[in-house]
Design an enzyme around this catalytic site. Structure first.
Site, short mmCIF file in Angstrom:
data_model
loop_
_atom_site.label_atom_id
_atom_site.label_comp_id
_atom_site.label_asym_id
_atom_site.label_seq_id
_atom_site.Cartn_x
_atom_site.Cartn_y
_atom_site.Cartn_z
CG HIS A 13 7.39 27.43 31.45
ND1 HIS A 13 6.31 27.19 30.86
CD2 HIS A 13 7.20 28.77 32.05
CE1 HIS A 13 5.26 28.16 31.05
NE2 HIS A 13 5.78 28.95 31.92
CG ASP B 56 11.74 27.78 26.82
OD1 ASP B 56 11.66 29.05 26.38
OD2 ASP B 56 11.10 27.33 27.82
CD GLN C 167 11.80 34.50 31.35
OE1 GLN C 167 12.10 35.32 31.67
NE2 GLN C 167 10.25 34.31 31.28
CE LYS D 1 7.57 34.59 29.01
NZ LYS D 1 6.49 34.42 30.29
CB CYS E 11 4.82 27.77 34.50
SG CYS E 11 3.37 28.47 34.42
#
Ligand code: PLP
Length: 413
Positions: free
Chosen positions: A130, A207, A210, A233, A371
């Site tokens: 991202h 990261d 998700q 999220k 993104c």
């Protein structure tokens, strides 16, 4: 044809009643919300918790001796303890409240960068990142005259691990990759990625934007050095998140921002910084956001990750099979291990047109680069259409998407 879940351990209709936003009509049609990778909807339990905070204990934390301030501080710190347990961190000193993943990565890129990155050093990221896991590192490279190296992906949307190994020279000071791709759904082999980096004494940031909605995260089991999540999220409010960092790194890193909360004492000749985690939390924090995030963690834990991921996998496979039956359909991202995200394009139809027509039918999907422009450029596409599923989505909604795509094809194809 409707296929029901064979494994469902919770009642989806009952679950949906906790999400009042889902009952509305969009453009005259019942809403189908498939933009969960951008942000999930919030259950009543989270909304009520935020409402309760503002209507009963709103006040600033850590500062007051009055009752409301003490109550707000207890709730705020309870949310930190919930976050610690959620990620299985060793201590609350390792749990920094942030605005979200972007904020957390910027914090590490700045602060770790200040301490550990010098001219000529290298930072390894991947082609599927991202923008928020690209740009802060590019900015750091500019500041420090360091170099960004990129792990390539294969056509299926999987990281090429042999190429990754080749990138890990002595100059590499940190590896920063996504746990789960927001554009493709790929679940990366993060344990292996960490082990490889650690065998060369290189720390790793993951990261987890998700991953948190779908997978149990255990930072100790992963032995990851930094892990970032965004509450919005995973059914929590926007503007709140967590940076997990190993204490040995956080201790050694300089503060990211200066101001109140992050100090022990201030004078014009010398300022002493606060202890962890407060050293990295300058200013009044997003108190309601953190408390709401704590409630979102309760929501997830009540459902159980095993139930969530089993059900979402059924949705993913159902959708993938149905999409594959459509002429001219191309699914982008066919990795072996995927979370409930499916990106696709229909031959000859711009993703934007697909998204606009689906919106007219009440179906919310994402279109464009998501993104992740370098990744979509790798596929030489103008963008994709992305449907991402949450635990409140249903097989009937996927049928509506499939019908919608047939309409799109009739209108433009
Ligand atoms: N990383 C990934 C993989 C994401 O999907 C997102 C959001 O879409 C982000 C980072 C940025 O998260 P936030 O906007 O919450 O900071």
């Amino acid at each position: 044809m409707q296929s029901g879940s064979k494994i469902l351990k919770f009642d989806v209709d009952k679950l949906r009643s906790q999400f009042p936003i889902l009952t509305q009509k969009i453009n005259g049609k019942p809403l189908v919300y498939f933009d969960n990778a951008a942000t999930s909807q919030k259950p009543l339990s989270v909304l009520e918790k935020v409402y309760e905070y503002y209507t009963t204990i709103n006040s600033n934390v850590h500062r007051g001796i009055h009752t409301l301030s003490e109550k707000a501080t207890i709730e705020f710190e309870t949310a930190r303890e919930k976050s610690r347990k959620f990620l299985n961190a060793i201590s609350i000193e390792e749990i920094i409240f942030t605005k979200g993943v972007t904020d957390g990565i910027n914090l590490v890129a700045f602060s770790f960068g200040e301490k550990y990155i010098n001219a000529g050093d290298e930072i390894v990221i991947s082609e599927m990142e991202h923008h928020s896991n690209i740009v802060p590192w590019q900015m750091l490279c500019e500041r420090k005259n360091a170099k960004l190296k990129v792990i390539p992906v294969n056509e299926k949307g999987e990281l090429i691990i042999d190429e990754y190994k080749n990138l890990l020279s002595e100059k590499v000071k940190i590896v920063a990759v996504t746990h789960v791709s927001n554009s493709l759904g790929t679940i990366n082999p993060v344990k292996e990625i960490i082990e490889i980096a650690h065998s060369r004494n290189i720390p790793v940031l993951l990261d987890g934007a998700q991953a948190a909605p779908h997978l149990k995260i255990d930072v100790q089991e992963l032995d990851v050095d930094f892990y970032v999540i965004s509450s919005h999220k995973f059914y929590g409010p926007t503007g709140s998140g967590v940076l997990y960092g190993k204490e040995k790194f956080l201790e050694s890193m300089p503060p990211y921002q200066g101001g109140g909360e992050m100090i022990k004492s201030v004078s014009f000749s010398k300022t002493l910084y606060n202890e962890l985690p407060y050293k990295f939390e300058a200013g009044t924090p997003n108190i309601a956001g953190a408390i709401g995030m704590g409630s979102a963690i309760d929501f997830i834990e009540n459902l159980g990750y095993e139930n969530i991921s089993t059900y979402e996998n059924e949705l993913l496979h159902y959708a993938t099979d149905k999409l594959n039956e459509i002429d001219g359909m191309r699914i982008i991202g066919t990795a072996k291990h995927k979370a409930s995200v499916v990106s696709f394009i229909i031959n000859g139809i711009h993703p934007y047109d697909t998204g606009s027509i689906l919106d007219q039918l009440g179906i919310a999907v994402r279109t464009g680069y998501h993104c992740t422009q370098p990744l979509i450029d790798f596929y030489k596409l103008p963008g994709t259409v992305r449907a991402s599923f949450a635990v409140y989505n249903t097989f009937e909604e996927i049928d509506r998407l499939i019908e919608g795509i047939h309409k799109v094809k009739k209108m433009i194809g």
